[in-house]
Design a protein around this motif. Structure first.
Motif, PDB file in Angstrom:
ATOM      1  N   UNK A  34     -11.967 -22.218 -29.313  1.00 51.50           N
ATOM      2  CA  UNK A  34     -10.735 -22.001 -28.552  1.00 51.50           C
ATOM      3  C   UNK A  34     -10.069 -20.707 -29.000  1.00 51.50           C
ATOM      4  N   UNK A  35     -10.139 -20.411 -30.289  1.00 55.11           N
ATOM      5  CA  UNK A  35      -9.545 -19.185 -30.815  1.00 55.11           C
ATOM      6  C   UNK A  35     -10.187 -17.943 -30.191  1.00 55.11           C
ATOM      7  N   UNK A  36     -11.481 -17.999 -29.929  1.00 55.60           N
ATOM      8  CA  UNK A  36     -12.165 -16.882 -29.272  1.00 55.60           C
ATOM      9  C   UNK A  36     -11.654 -16.706 -27.852  1.00 55.60           C
ATOM     10  N   UNK A  37     -11.502 -17.802 -27.131  1.00 52.34           N
ATOM     11  CA  UNK A  37     -10.970 -17.729 -25.762  1.00 52.34           C
ATOM     12  C   UNK A  37      -9.549 -17.168 -25.776  1.00 52.34           C
ATOM     13  N   UNK A  38      -8.730 -17.606 -26.720  1.00 47.54           N
ATOM     14  CA  UNK A  38      -7.369 -17.093 -26.831  1.00 47.54           C
ATOM     15  C   UNK A  38      -7.389 -15.580 -27.041  1.00 47.54           C
ATOM     16  N   UNK A  39      -8.223 -15.102 -27.960  1.00 45.45           N
ATOM     17  CA  UNK A  39      -8.294 -13.670 -28.260  1.00 45.45           C
ATOM     18  C   UNK A  39      -8.767 -12.861 -27.056  1.00 45.45           C
ATOM     19  N   UNK A  40      -9.753 -13.375 -26.337  1.00 48.71           N
ATOM     20  CA  UNK A  40     -10.245 -12.684 -25.139  1.00 48.71           C
ATOM     21  C   UNK A  40      -9.148 -12.660 -24.082  1.00 48.71           C
ATOM     22  N   UNK A  41      -8.541 -13.807 -23.832  1.00 49.43           N
ATOM     23  CA  UNK A  41      -7.510 -13.932 -22.800  1.00 49.43           C
ATOM     24  C   UNK A  41      -6.322 -13.004 -23.084  1.00 49.43           C
ATOM     25  N   UNK A  42      -5.962 -12.844 -24.354  1.00 53.13           N
ATOM     26  CA  UNK A  42      -4.836 -12.003 -24.729  1.00 53.13           C
ATOM     27  C   UNK A  42      -5.197 -10.523 -24.858  1.00 53.13           C
ATOM     28  N   UNK A  43      -6.460 -10.179 -24.627  1.00 56.95           N
ATOM     29  CA  UNK A  43      -6.874  -8.788 -24.704  1.00 56.95           C
ATOM     30  C   UNK A  43      -7.019  -8.264 -26.121  1.00 56.95           C
ATOM     31  N   UNK A  44      -7.173  -9.167 -27.075  1.00 55.91           N
ATOM     32  CA  UNK A  44      -7.333  -8.755 -28.470  1.00 55.91           C
ATOM     33  C   UNK A  44      -8.801  -8.622 -28.860  1.00 55.91           C
ATOM     34  N   UNK A  45      -9.671  -9.074 -27.970  1.00 54.40           N
ATOM     35  CA  UNK A  45     -11.108  -9.093 -28.266  1.00 54.40           C
ATOM     36  C   UNK A  45     -11.875  -8.953 -26.957  1.00 54.40           C
ATOM     37  N   UNK A  46     -12.881  -8.085 -26.960  1.00 58.67           N
ATOM     38  CA  UNK A  46     -13.751  -7.945 -25.792  1.00 58.67           C
ATOM     39  C   UNK A  46     -14.991  -8.794 -26.009  1.00 58.67           C
ATOM     40  N   UNK A  47     -15.314  -9.648 -25.065  1.00 56.93           N
ATOM     41  CA  UNK A  47     -16.498 -10.493 -25.235  1.00 56.93           C
ATOM     42  C   UNK A  47     -17.768  -9.668 -25.072  1.00 56.93           C
ATOM     43  N   UNK A  48     -18.850 -10.211 -25.586  1.00 54.40           N
ATOM     44  CA  UNK A  48     -20.156  -9.597 -25.339  1.00 54.40           C
ATOM     45  C   UNK A  48     -20.446  -9.682 -23.847  1.00 54.40           C
ATOM     46  N   UNK A  49     -21.385  -8.914 -23.387  1.00 54.29           N
ATOM     47  CA  UNK A  49     -21.749  -8.952 -21.973  1.00 54.29           C
ATOM     48  C   UNK A  49     -22.233 -10.345 -21.586  1.00 54.29           C
ATOM     49  N   UNK A  50     -23.023 -10.951 -22.453  1.00 58.11           N
ATOM     50  CA  UNK A  50     -23.514 -12.302 -22.175  1.00 58.11           C
ATOM     51  C   UNK A  50     -22.355 -13.296 -22.063  1.00 58.11           C
ATOM     52  N   UNK A  51     -21.393 -13.214 -22.979  1.00 59.71           N
ATOM     53  CA  UNK A  51     -20.236 -14.112 -22.931  1.00 59.71           C
ATOM     54  C   UNK A  51     -19.419 -13.870 -21.673  1.00 59.71           C
ATOM     55  N   UNK A  52     -19.249 -12.614 -21.287  1.00 58.48           N
ATOM     56  CA  UNK A  52     -18.496 -12.281 -20.076  1.00 58.48           C
ATOM     57  C   UNK A  52     -19.153 -12.933 -18.853  1.00 58.48           C
TER      58      UNK A  52
END
Length: 75
Positions: A34-52
């Motif tokens: 969930x912490x990863x989703x939060x970071x992606x959603x808030x623009x603090x982390x760019x997901x890998x292409x596969x995750x995107x």
């Protein structure tokens, strides 16, 4: 200090549009925390292409409907 990414996303809106899916539900469906989703959603982390692609697949939309990258250069 972590530098925010320039990639923006529509994850929060898409979660709401898909039955008010929680961050925890999206995390479970994509195999991350969930912490990863939060970071992606808030623009603090760019997901890998596969995750995107996995996130886009969960919502049944094209990748560019979830993630956007600015096309103009900043001074």
């Amino acid at each position: 200090m972590v530098k925010a990414t320039r990639v923006t996303n529509q994850i929060r809106r898409l979660r709401f549009d898909h039955g008010e899916m929680t961050q925890a539900e999206l995390a479970e469906r994509t195999g991350v925390t969930r912490q990863t989703i939060i970071a992606i959603e808030q623009g603090k982390y760019s997901p890998s292409l596969e995750m995107a692609f996995q996130i886009a697949h969960v919502f049944g939309v094209a990748l560019d409907e979830v993630f956007q990258y600015p096309t103009t250069k900043e001074a």
